[in-house]
Write an enzyme that holds these catalytic residues in place. Structure first.
Site, short mmCIF file in Angstrom:
data_model
loop_
_atom_site.label_atom_id
_atom_site.label_comp_id
_atom_site.label_asym_id
_atom_site.label_seq_id
_atom_site.Cartn_x
_atom_site.Cartn_y
_atom_site.Cartn_z
N HIS A 137 -7.12 3.23 -2.70
CA HIS A 137 -7.49 2.75 -1.41
C HIS A 137 -8.18 4.25 -0.82
CE1 HIS A 137 -3.64 5.23 -0.81
NE2 HIS A 137 -4.30 5.72 0.33
N HIS A 149 -9.71 5.54 2.81
CA HIS A 149 -9.57 5.67 4.25
C HIS A 149 -11.01 5.83 4.91
CE1 HIS A 149 -5.39 7.37 3.94
NE2 HIS A 149 -5.83 7.63 2.75
P1 5GP Z 1 -2.56 8.23 1.14
O1 5GP Z 1 -1.79 9.39 1.31
O2 5GP Z 1 -1.98 7.43 -0.02
O3 5GP Z 1 -4.15 8.57 0.74
O4 5GP Z 1 -2.28 7.38 2.26
C1 5GP Z 1 -1.55 6.26 2.54
C2 5GP Z 1 -1.81 5.75 3.89
O5 5GP Z 1 -1.18 4.65 4.05
C3 5GP Z 1 -1.69 6.57 5.02
O6 5GP Z 1 -2.71 6.85 5.83
C4 5GP Z 1 -0.45 5.79 5.79
O7 5GP Z 1 -0.66 6.04 7.00
C5 5GP Z 1 -0.66 4.59 5.29
N1 5GP Z 1 0.38 3.79 5.31
C6 5GP Z 1 1.89 3.87 4.58
N2 5GP Z 1 2.56 3.01 4.80
C7 5GP Z 1 1.79 2.01 5.20
C8 5GP Z 1 2.27 0.65 5.49
O8 5GP Z 1 3.45 0.19 5.71
N3 5GP Z 1 1.14 -0.37 6.31
C9 5GP Z 1 -0.09 0.16 6.41
N4 5GP Z 1 -0.96 -0.54 6.87
N5 5GP Z 1 -0.18 1.54 6.05
C10 5GP Z 1 0.63 2.44 5.62
#
Ligand code: 5GP
Length: 143
Positions: A105, A107
């Site tokens: 993903h 951001h």
């Molecule tokens: P990563 O650290 O993997 O790049 O980011 C994961 C992102 O997913 C984080 O910004 C976190 O806030 C978001 N996130 C975690 N759980 C959920 C969820 O259940 N639903 C949504 N929409 N975002 C989530």
């Protein structure tokens, strides 16, 4: 140590399959975008390819073009929707980098002069705030 593999029951895979709710702003054949549940600022959106991979490192290169086409589309819409001064794009790979959800993903976060980002994976935002942000972004995408 065994190579980390893709877990089809990760939370974003469940969101993509419609098994877990999200506030969607965009969907096409290859990509979905929805609001981050713990935003680092208003309008923080995640752009997610439907094809399974843990992150950028194991992704099929064919998924990256369509993914980043939508990243740009969403970034432009978010900048308009929130009247932002700039847009931060972040993407994490494996725990050492800060990755917490293991489905690729990107951001997309609107930025405002002098306002720092809130912590990564911080507090959960109220659903009504996420719904209002999603509505604003959908409207900007339609402009
Ligand atoms: P990563 O650290 O993997 O790049 O980011 C994961 C992102 O997913 C984080 O910004 C976190 O806030 C978001 N996130 C975690 N759980 C959920 C969820 O259940 N639903 C949504 N929409 N975002 C989530």
């Amino acid at each position: 140590m065994a190579e980390a593999t893709y877990d089809p029951d990760n939370i974003f895979a469940k969101i993509l399959r419609g098994e877990f709710p999200s506030h969607r702003v965009y969907e096409d054949d290859a990509v979905v975008a929805f609001m981050d549940a713990m935003p680092q600022g208003p309008g923080h959106t995640l752009v997610v390819p439907k094809a399974p991979s843990r992150n950028l490192l194991d992704a099929d290169p064919a998924t990256l073009g369509p993914l980043f086409t939508v990243v740009q589309k969403v970034a432009l819409a978010i900048k308009r929707a929130f009247g932002a001064d700039g847009v931060t794009i972040l993407q994490f790979n494996e725990p050492a980098s800060g990755q917490t959800v293991y489905h690729l993903h990107v951001h997309v976060i609107p930025r405002f002069e002098g306002i720092p980002l809130k912590p990564h994976s911080g507090g959960r935002e109220k659903p009504e705030v996420l719904a209002a942000s999603a509505e604003k972004i959908r409207a900007a995408l339609d402009d």
